[in-house]
Design an enzyme around this catalytic site. Structure first.
Site, PDB file in Angstrom:
ATOM      1  N   ARG A  37       0.779  -1.211  -0.060  1.00  0.00           N
ATOM      2  CA  ARG A  37       0.016   0.075  -0.003  1.00  0.00           C
ATOM      3  C   ARG A  37       0.890   1.351  -0.163  1.00  0.00           C
ATOM      4  O   ARG A  37       0.214   2.463   0.083  1.00  0.00           O
ATOM      5  CB  ARG A  37      -0.827  -0.019   1.265  1.00  0.00           C
ATOM      6  CG  ARG A  37      -1.827  -1.078   1.230  1.00  0.00           C
ATOM      7  CD  ARG A  37      -2.728  -0.958   2.392  1.00  0.00           C
ATOM      8  NE  ARG A  37      -3.806  -2.136   2.492  1.00  0.00           N
ATOM      9  CZ  ARG A  37      -3.586  -3.087   3.168  1.00  0.00           C
ATOM     10  NH1 ARG A  37      -2.566  -3.436   3.694  1.00  0.00           N
ATOM     11  NH2 ARG A  37      -4.673  -4.067   3.139  1.00  0.00           N
ATOM     12  N   HIS A  69       4.059 -11.413  -5.563  1.00  0.00           N
ATOM     13  CA  HIS A  69       2.825 -10.309  -6.183  1.00  0.00           C
ATOM     14  C   HIS A  69       3.649  -8.943  -6.091  1.00  0.00           C
ATOM     15  O   HIS A  69       3.703  -8.484  -4.925  1.00  0.00           O
ATOM     16  CB  HIS A  69       1.496 -10.472  -5.729  1.00  0.00           C
ATOM     17  CG  HIS A  69       0.513 -10.188  -6.466  1.00  0.00           C
ATOM     18  ND1 HIS A  69       0.568  -8.754  -7.229  1.00  0.00           N
ATOM     19  CD2 HIS A  69      -0.686 -10.741  -7.080  1.00  0.00           C
ATOM     20  CE1 HIS A  69      -0.705  -8.684  -7.985  1.00  0.00           C
ATOM     21  NE2 HIS A  69      -1.179  -9.831  -7.977  1.00  0.00           N
ATOM     22  N   TYR A  72       0.097  -2.909  -5.997  1.00  0.00           N
ATOM     23  CA  TYR A  72      -1.257  -2.820  -7.001  1.00  0.00           C
ATOM     24  C   TYR A  72      -0.947  -0.981  -7.221  1.00  0.00           C
ATOM     25  O   TYR A  72      -1.598  -0.534  -8.161  1.00  0.00           O
ATOM     26  CB  TYR A  72      -2.301  -2.979  -6.010  1.00  0.00           C
ATOM     27  CG  TYR A  72      -2.816  -4.174  -5.882  1.00  0.00           C
ATOM     28  CD1 TYR A  72      -3.005  -5.128  -6.748  1.00  0.00           C
ATOM     29  CD2 TYR A  72      -3.229  -4.488  -4.454  1.00  0.00           C
ATOM     30  CE1 TYR A  72      -2.838  -6.523  -6.721  1.00  0.00           C
ATOM     31  CE2 TYR A  72      -3.420  -6.012  -4.434  1.00  0.00           C
ATOM     32  CZ  TYR A  72      -3.511  -6.852  -5.355  1.00  0.00           C
ATOM     33  OH  TYR A  72      -3.853  -8.155  -5.007  1.00  0.00           O
ATOM     34  N   HIS A 109       0.205  -6.655 -12.764  1.00  0.00           N
ATOM     35  CA  HIS A 109      -1.060  -6.192 -13.428  1.00  0.00           C
ATOM     36  C   HIS A 109      -0.560  -5.401 -14.518  1.00  0.00           C
ATOM     37  O   HIS A 109       0.447  -4.662 -14.262  1.00  0.00           O
ATOM     38  CB  HIS A 109      -1.773  -5.700 -12.572  1.00  0.00           C
ATOM     39  CG  HIS A 109      -2.608  -6.367 -11.538  1.00  0.00           C
ATOM     40  ND1 HIS A 109      -3.632  -6.087 -10.548  1.00  0.00           N
ATOM     41  CD2 HIS A 109      -2.278  -7.674 -11.197  1.00  0.00           C
ATOM     42  CE1 HIS A 109      -3.856  -6.935  -9.910  1.00  0.00           C
ATOM     43  NE2 HIS A 109      -3.329  -8.075 -10.230  1.00  0.00           N
ATOM     44  N   GLU A 144      -0.103 -10.523 -15.277  1.00  0.00           N
ATOM     45  CA  GLU A 144      -1.496 -11.252 -15.120  1.00  0.00           C
ATOM     46  C   GLU A 144      -2.582 -10.724 -16.030  1.00  0.00           C
ATOM     47  O   GLU A 144      -2.690  -9.454 -16.047  1.00  0.00           O
ATOM     48  CB  GLU A 144      -1.677 -10.996 -13.500  1.00  0.00           C
ATOM     49  CG  GLU A 144      -3.198 -11.491 -13.174  1.00  0.00           C
ATOM     50  CD  GLU A 144      -3.389 -11.365 -11.573  1.00  0.00           C
ATOM     51  OE1 GLU A 144      -4.430 -11.676 -11.228  1.00  0.00           O
ATOM     52  OE2 GLU A 144      -2.334 -10.762 -11.021  1.00  0.00           O
ATOM     53  N   ASP A 178      -5.425 -15.570 -14.088  1.00  0.00           N
ATOM     54  CA  ASP A 178      -6.389 -15.656 -12.788  1.00  0.00           C
ATOM     55  C   ASP A 178      -7.461 -16.212 -13.509  1.00  0.00           C
ATOM     56  O   ASP A 178      -8.317 -15.597 -14.491  1.00  0.00           O
ATOM     57  CB  ASP A 178      -6.422 -14.199 -12.539  1.00  0.00           C
ATOM     58  CG  ASP A 178      -7.155 -14.102 -11.218  1.00  0.00           C
ATOM     59  OD1 ASP A 178      -8.423 -14.672 -11.184  1.00  0.00           O
ATOM     60  OD2 ASP A 178      -6.927 -13.807 -10.023  1.00  0.00           O
ATOM     61  N   HIS A 181     -10.505 -13.680 -13.136  1.00  0.00           N
ATOM     62  CA  HIS A 181     -10.472 -12.620 -14.299  1.00  0.00           C
ATOM     63  C   HIS A 181     -10.730 -13.143 -15.774  1.00  0.00           C
ATOM     64  O   HIS A 181     -11.348 -12.624 -16.405  1.00  0.00           O
ATOM     65  CB  HIS A 181      -9.167 -12.206 -14.143  1.00  0.00           C
ATOM     66  CG  HIS A 181      -8.579 -11.369 -13.155  1.00  0.00           C
ATOM     67  ND1 HIS A 181      -7.108 -11.065 -12.625  1.00  0.00           N
ATOM     68  CD2 HIS A 181      -9.227 -11.083 -11.819  1.00  0.00           C
ATOM     69  CE1 HIS A 181      -7.220 -10.555 -11.581  1.00  0.00           C
ATOM     70  NE2 HIS A 181      -8.349 -10.483 -11.058  1.00  0.00           N
ATOM     71  N   HIS A 213      -3.734 -18.032 -10.872  1.00  0.00           N
ATOM     72  CA  HIS A 213      -4.337 -17.767  -9.495  1.00  0.00           C
ATOM     73  C   HIS A 213      -5.859 -18.510  -9.704  1.00  0.00           C
ATOM     74  O   HIS A 213      -6.395 -18.279 -10.514  1.00  0.00           O
ATOM     75  CB  HIS A 213      -4.637 -16.213  -9.300  1.00  0.00           C
ATOM     76  CG  HIS A 213      -3.479 -15.428  -9.327  1.00  0.00           C
ATOM     77  ND1 HIS A 213      -3.310 -13.987  -9.336  1.00  0.00           N
ATOM     78  CD2 HIS A 213      -2.029 -15.496  -8.677  1.00  0.00           C
ATOM     79  CE1 HIS A 213      -2.251 -13.474  -9.075  1.00  0.00           C
ATOM     80  NE2 HIS A 213      -1.401 -14.722  -8.683  1.00  0.00           N
ATOM     81  N   ASP A 226     -14.036  -7.999 -11.055  1.00  0.00           N
ATOM     82  CA  ASP A 226     -13.207  -8.898 -10.324  1.00  0.00           C
ATOM     83  C   ASP A 226     -13.560  -9.003  -8.863  1.00  0.00           C
ATOM     84  O   ASP A 226     -13.330  -8.323  -7.997  1.00  0.00           O
ATOM     85  CB  ASP A 226     -11.744  -8.140 -10.244  1.00  0.00           C
ATOM     86  CG  ASP A 226     -10.564  -8.803  -9.746  1.00  0.00           C
ATOM     87  OD1 ASP A 226     -10.972 -10.071  -9.371  1.00  0.00           O
ATOM     88  OD2 ASP A 226      -9.344  -8.481  -9.378  1.00  0.00           O
ATOM     89  N   HIS A 228     -13.793 -11.998  -6.324  1.00  0.00           N
ATOM     90  CA  HIS A 228     -13.272 -13.417  -6.052  1.00  0.00           C
ATOM     91  C   HIS A 228     -14.090 -14.267  -4.926  1.00  0.00           C
ATOM     92  O   HIS A 228     -14.493 -13.646  -4.170  1.00  0.00           O
ATOM     93  CB  HIS A 228     -11.544 -13.622  -5.455  1.00  0.00           C
ATOM     94  CG  HIS A 228     -10.500 -12.961  -6.283  1.00  0.00           C
ATOM     95  ND1 HIS A 228      -9.412 -13.059  -6.079  1.00  0.00           N
ATOM     96  CD2 HIS A 228     -10.756 -12.709  -7.648  1.00  0.00           C
ATOM     97  CE1 HIS A 228      -8.515 -12.529  -7.152  1.00  0.00           C
ATOM     98  NE2 HIS A 228      -9.616 -12.376  -8.006  1.00  0.00           N
ATOM     99  N   GLU A 258      -6.201 -16.882  -4.318  1.00  0.00           N
ATOM    100  CA  GLU A 258      -6.554 -15.566  -3.561  1.00  0.00           C
ATOM    101  C   GLU A 258      -7.949 -15.252  -3.319  1.00  0.00           C
ATOM    102  O   GLU A 258      -8.661 -14.459  -3.318  1.00  0.00           O
ATOM    103  CB  GLU A 258      -6.202 -14.594  -4.762  1.00  0.00           C
ATOM    104  CG  GLU A 258      -4.917 -14.429  -4.954  1.00  0.00           C
ATOM    105  CD  GLU A 258      -4.611 -13.620  -6.050  1.00  0.00           C
ATOM    106  OE1 GLU A 258      -3.636 -12.902  -6.250  1.00  0.00           O
ATOM    107  OE2 GLU A 258      -5.609 -13.464  -7.238  1.00  0.00           O
TER     108      GLU A 258
END
Length: 277
Positions: A37, A69, A72, A109, A144, A178, A181, A213, A226, A228, A258
């Site tokens: 973050r 990973h 983001y 991503h 991804e 994924d 996705h 994923h 998206d 999950h 995930e």
């Protein structure tokens, strides 16, 4: 062998991610290399990297079974020059941390192009991948696929192919698929999981699938969302994941959960590993 496990926490010490995965019965796992973050964080301590490697050895994990990973905040396709450069530096930092941990893959991503043409966004994304590999020569970057909302790149194999084609460092670039996705972007994973993997292998080759994923989906096919869900609790269903586990393309790569309910992780891992037999 299938390397199945969740994306585990790095709280307290990054080395504890290894033992957390082992305690769940995982044969592989994913992690962030830092707090995802924030744009900057203290460097990875030598002693923490050494403990991570020690735990990897003691728990029987290899670098083929782990899929870190990237954070983001990174947007490889950004048209904002300042943000693109800031993203590039963060990406390089996370790639360097990955290598220091003795790992080789880093999932990213492809980002959103925000404005202008998709083709320009693809070129910016490819340029960043090349730049990171130039700075961290041993890294393998797994791009991804996405559900395809708005201007986000990578929702179809054609766009992933375009990113790879635009890059110079092709040997060190592959993909993470994924399942949620894929489903969101219009690939019918529920009914055609094996066919989709066959299509991927036919287009890219088996060696370009760096990881997967494995997520069920709360939202319908072609929703471009998206969301999950736990394995078997969503709109994809358990049978598709059994088909994925049996497919030859999933052998020897990280297969990462995930899914949202950590209390179900142990059962999900056991289900997926038992499906291999």
């Amino acid at each position: 062998m299938r390397f199945v496990g969740p994306h585990v926490s790095i709280r307290e010490n990054i080395a504890f991610s290894v033992t957390r995965a082992k305690e769940l019965g995982a044969t592989g796992f994913a992690l962030f290399t830092k707090n995802q973050r924030v744009w900057s964080a203290p460097g990875l301590k030598d002693e923490d990297a050494a403990l991570f490697k020690k735990n990897m050895d003691e728990c029987g994990y290899t670098n083929d079974s782990v899929l870190p990973h990237a954070g983001y905040l990174i947007n490889p396709a950004s048209p904002d020059k300042e943000l693109w450069e800031k993203s590039r530096k963060l990406f390089i930092d996370e790639a360097s941390r990955t290598v220091k941990l003795g790992l080789k893959y880093l999932n990213i991503h492809p980002g959103a192009y925000k404005e202008g043409s998709k083709e320009e966004g693809i070129r910016r994304c490819a340029a960043m991948l090349d730049s990171v590999i130039e700075e961290v020569p041993s890294i393998m970057i797994a791009v991804e696929n996405t559900a395809g909302a708005g201007t986000i790149l990578g929702s179809v194999f054609e766009e992933l192919d375009a990113i790879l084609s635009a890059a110079n460092k092709k040997d060190q670039i592959g993909f993470t698929l994924d399942t949620a996705h894929l489903f969101g972007s219009g690939y019918d994973v529920k009914n055609e999981a094996g066919k989709i993997l066959d299509e991927f292998v036919s287009r890219f080759g088996k060696d370009k699938l760096f990881g997967m994923h494995l997520n069920d989906s709360k939202v319908p096919l072609s929703s471009h969302k998206d969301r999950h869900e736990s394995i078997g609790k969503g709109l994809i269903g358990k049978e598709a994941f059994i088909e994925i586990i049996h497919h030859s393309a999933t052998e020897g790569i990280p297969l990462i959960l995930e899914t949202p309910d950590e209390e179900r992780w142990r059962d999900e891992i056991a289900f997926l590993l038992s499906s291999e037999n």
